[in-house]
Design a protein around this motif. Structure first.
Motif, short mmCIF file in Angstrom:
data_model
loop_
_atom_site.label_atom_id
_atom_site.label_comp_id
_atom_site.label_asym_id
_atom_site.label_seq_id
_atom_site.Cartn_x
_atom_site.Cartn_y
_atom_site.Cartn_z
N GLU A 46 0.83 -1.20 0.00
CA GLU A 46 0.00 0.00 0.00
C GLU A 46 0.86 1.26 0.00
O GLU A 46 0.54 2.25 -0.67
CB GLU A 46 -0.92 -0.02 1.22
N ALA A 47 1.98 1.22 0.74
CA ALA A 47 2.90 2.37 0.76
C ALA A 47 3.53 2.57 -0.62
O ALA A 47 3.71 3.70 -1.07
CB ALA A 47 3.97 2.16 1.82
N ARG A 48 3.87 1.46 -1.30
CA ARG A 48 4.45 1.56 -2.64
C ARG A 48 3.44 2.15 -3.62
O ARG A 48 3.79 2.98 -4.48
CB ARG A 48 4.88 0.16 -3.12
N MET A 49 2.16 1.75 -3.49
CA MET A 49 1.12 2.29 -4.34
C MET A 49 0.96 3.78 -4.11
O MET A 49 0.84 4.57 -5.05
CB MET A 49 -0.21 1.62 -4.03
N SER A 50 0.96 4.19 -2.84
CA SER A 50 0.80 5.59 -2.49
C SER A 50 1.94 6.43 -3.06
O SER A 50 1.72 7.51 -3.60
CB SER A 50 0.73 5.77 -0.98
N ALA A 51 3.16 5.91 -2.98
CA ALA A 51 4.32 6.62 -3.51
C ALA A 51 4.21 6.77 -5.03
O ALA A 51 4.55 7.81 -5.59
CB ALA A 51 5.60 5.89 -3.13
N VAL B 260 -8.16 -4.58 -11.43
CA VAL B 260 -7.27 -3.99 -10.44
C VAL B 260 -8.09 -3.29 -9.37
O VAL B 260 -9.23 -2.89 -9.59
CB VAL B 260 -6.26 -2.99 -11.05
N ALA B 261 -7.49 -3.16 -8.19
CA ALA B 261 -8.11 -2.44 -7.08
C ALA B 261 -7.00 -1.87 -6.22
O ALA B 261 -5.85 -2.31 -6.28
CB ALA B 261 -9.01 -3.36 -6.26
N VAL B 262 -7.35 -0.87 -5.42
CA VAL B 262 -6.44 -0.36 -4.40
C VAL B 262 -7.24 -0.24 -3.13
O VAL B 262 -8.29 0.39 -3.10
CB VAL B 262 -5.83 1.01 -4.79
N LYS C 281 1.21 -11.44 -12.11
CA LYS C 281 0.61 -12.27 -11.06
C LYS C 281 -0.30 -11.43 -10.17
O LYS C 281 -0.07 -10.22 -10.00
CB LYS C 281 1.70 -12.92 -10.20
N ALA C 282 -1.31 -12.05 -9.60
CA ALA C 282 -2.18 -11.37 -8.65
C ALA C 282 -1.34 -10.88 -7.47
O ALA C 282 -0.53 -11.62 -6.92
CB ALA C 282 -3.28 -12.31 -8.16
N GLY C 283 -1.54 -9.62 -7.09
CA GLY C 283 -0.75 -9.00 -6.04
C GLY C 283 0.29 -8.04 -6.55
O GLY C 283 0.84 -7.26 -5.78
N ASP C 284 0.57 -8.07 -7.87
CA ASP C 284 1.53 -7.13 -8.46
C ASP C 284 0.94 -5.72 -8.47
O ASP C 284 -0.28 -5.54 -8.65
CB ASP C 284 1.87 -7.52 -9.90
N VAL C 285 1.80 -4.73 -8.29
CA VAL C 285 1.40 -3.34 -8.49
C VAL C 285 1.58 -3.03 -9.97
O VAL C 285 2.68 -3.17 -10.51
CB VAL C 285 2.25 -2.38 -7.64
N VAL C 286 0.49 -2.64 -10.65
CA VAL C 286 0.53 -2.41 -12.09
C VAL C 286 -0.13 -1.08 -12.43
O VAL C 286 -0.82 -0.48 -11.61
CB VAL C 286 -0.19 -3.55 -12.86
N GLU C 287 0.11 -0.63 -13.64
CA GLU C 287 -0.64 0.48 -14.22
C GLU C 287 -1.32 -0.06 -15.47
O GLU C 287 -0.68 -0.71 -16.31
CB GLU C 287 0.29 1.63 -14.59
N VAL D 32 -6.75 6.44 -20.83
CA VAL D 32 -6.73 6.70 -19.39
C VAL D 32 -5.76 5.73 -18.73
O VAL D 32 -5.71 4.55 -19.07
CB VAL D 32 -8.15 6.51 -18.80
N LYS D 33 -4.99 6.24 -17.78
CA LYS D 33 -4.05 5.40 -17.03
C LYS D 33 -4.48 5.36 -15.57
O LYS D 33 -4.74 6.39 -14.95
CB LYS D 33 -2.63 5.95 -17.10
N VAL D 34 -4.57 4.16 -15.02
CA VAL D 34 -4.93 3.99 -13.61
C VAL D 34 -4.00 2.96 -12.98
O VAL D 34 -3.90 1.84 -13.47
CB VAL D 34 -6.40 3.52 -13.47
N PRO D 35 -3.31 3.32 -11.90
CA PRO D 35 -2.50 2.33 -11.18
C PRO D 35 -3.36 1.55 -10.19
O PRO D 35 -4.39 2.04 -9.71
CB PRO D 35 -1.47 3.20 -10.46
N GLY D 36 -2.96 0.35 -9.89
CA GLY D 36 -3.70 -0.46 -8.93
C GLY D 36 -2.97 -1.76 -8.63
O GLY D 36 -1.90 -2.04 -9.17
N ILE D 37 -3.57 -2.56 -7.77
CA ILE D 37 -3.04 -3.88 -7.43
C ILE D 37 -3.82 -4.92 -8.22
O ILE D 37 -5.05 -4.97 -8.16
CB ILE D 37 -3.15 -4.15 -5.93
#
Length: 465
Positions: A158-163, A238-240, A354-360, A203-208
């Motif tokens: 979650e901290a990596r996503m926020s950054a 994806v979700a955050v 893989k599920a759990g990766d941080v992606v855009e 549109v670009k959206v980051p998520g897990i």
């Protein structure tokens, strides 16, 4: 364990003369092993006590000097619940600044996990799926450390996503000028303008990453009928968890769908709905592999990208009436750092996500005509960029060491489980530009890499209001 450790952690010495107690696992910062200790519940909650009724403050300092008289439980409480698990676990964390690092938990953590924030003592409570407290049993002890380390890894994700979101927040948004009707293929597209040039907005959206159906195919589908081939598609969800930026992005996407309704007519757009993931907002994007030739007469058949169809299953399925046009092409990328710290984008195989990766994910919003003069708005997948997979691997490393108390391997339970415009019509779909890679034939990850060359002015950055 020395005498001081015995005195502090001995459950017999800590036993209190109360009517209702529940056994919990205490992982003291100065303890050399995990102890089962009785924890009383608040009076009046003896019938169906829950986690919040526990007097955890008898073992942990839950208040810091700046908290006043009320503790913010979100700071020092984590609830862990896995799919198909019989139990729910609650982890209380001490806020005593003098306790320092918890050596016992750190000894179990994988080397790739930053353990600098694994501080103080922990108290772990056990409950059923309804939230009613249960006693921690001796056979639960081997699973306590994986629970704590897994929760720490999740917070790190979650901290990596926020950054990542903060890093993107200063990018400008493109001016969306109109919604354009397209004749080939029949659709309605969201258009932007760069100087005198118009192009389809992406549109670009980051998520897990929490769910996916991506190439390559391991075996041909059961039927090779034209209808089956026509509907073959890939998708990603994806979700955050609790991200305000992601929630704001979802609001922006819904605003765009309302603009489609203004264009085609009130009541003619099927609502765009995506089921939440574990109670949190999520986003799905899809892409079909093939399109009927008669729907895209201005398009040419394109080769599949590296790693998409290594066994030629898709190409063998493709009938003469279908083509794989640029409108169906998806870029698969990974963000990496050069030796000098410069970010670059390189191609990678779609099978590596893989599920759990941080992606855009990058997608365009398209209105597709359906029956009864209605339109369905959907997110058409254009690209996936892997931002971080190290923390996902840390969690996998933690949970595969042990099984969770209900007997299933934790690795089976860990996956995170989708303006008014002119009425002009153009003949063909807008020209597609490569979003991250210079060519669909780029070498995959580990091969000839390419410096990142994003056309930021092409993209709507969803983190900007």
């Amino acid at each position: 364990m020395d005498n001081t450790d015995d005195l502090f952690c001995n459950p017999d010495l800590l036993k209190r003369n109360v009517v209702h107690t529940f056994d919990c696992a205490l992982v003291g910062s100065s303890c050399s092993r995990i102890h089962i200790v009785p924890v009383p519940v608040d009076e009046g909650f003896g019938a169906n006590p829950r986690t919040f009724d526990l007097k955890a403050h008898l073992y942990l300092q839950l208040l810091s000097k700046t908290d006043g008289l009320v503790s913010d439980l979100e700071d020092n409480l984590t609830i862990v619940s896995r799919p198909n698990s019989k139990y729910r676990w609650t982890i209380f964390k001490s806020k005593d600044p003098l306790e320092g690092r918890n050596r016992l938990v750190q000894s179990f953590a994988p080397p790739d996990l930053d353990t600098s924030q694994i501080l103080g003592s922990y108290l772990v409570a056990k409950a059923d799926k309804s939230g009613h407290l249960l006693d921690v049993e001796p056979e639960d002890i081997p699973y306590i450390l994986p629970l704590i380390v897994d929760a720490a890894a999740k917070k790190a994700i979650e901290a990596r996503m926020s950054a990542y979101e903060n890093d993107k927040a200063d990018k400008g948004a493109i001016d969306v000028r109109k919604i354009q009707a397209v004749k080939y293929p029949p659709s309605v597209r969201l258009m932007g303008k760069d100087g005198d040039e118009e192009y389809e907005v992406v549109v670009k959206v980051p998520g897990i990453l929490c769910s996916k159906l991506l190439p390559p195919f391991m075996r041909p589908p059961r039927t090779g009928s034209a209808e089956k081939i026509r509907t073959l598609k890939q998708y990603i969800k994806v979700a955050v968890f609790g991200s305000d930026v992601f929630e704001a992005s979802m609001v922006k996407v819904q605003d765009i769908t309302r603009a489609f309704e203004k264009h085609v007519g009130i009541g003619k757009v099927t609502p765009w709905t995506v089921l939440p993931h574990e109670g949190y907002s999520s986003l799905e994007a899809h892409a079909r592999y093939f399109t009927d030739k008669n729907l895209v007469p201005f398009e040419r058949n394109q080769p599949f990208g590296t790693g998409v169809d290594p066994d030629h299953i898709l190409r063998n399925l493709q009938q003469d009436t279908f083509i794989h046009p640029l409108d169906n092409h998806v870029e698969y990328c990974v963000e990496e750092l050069d030796e000098d710290g410069t970010k670059k984008i390189t191609a990678m195989s779609p099978g590596e996500y893989k599920a759990g990766d941080v992606v855009e994910i990058a997608f365009s919003i398209v209105g597709i005509p359906i029956k009864n003069n209605q339109f369905k708005v959907m997110a058409s997948l254009r690209a996936i960029v892997l931002i971080d997979d190290k923390l996902r691997k840390v969690r996998e490393d933690v949970v595969t060491k042990r099984a969770y108390p209900d007997g299933k391997q934790a690795s089976e339970q860990l996956a995170y489980e989708r303006e008014q415009a002119t009425e002009t019509v153009v003949m063909s779909a807008p020209k597609r530009r490569c979003l991250y890679l210079g060519s669909a034939k780029e070498d995959t990850r580990g091969g000839g890499s390419r410096d990142e060359k994003r056309s930021e002015h092409m993209l709507v950055d969803s983190t900007v209001q």
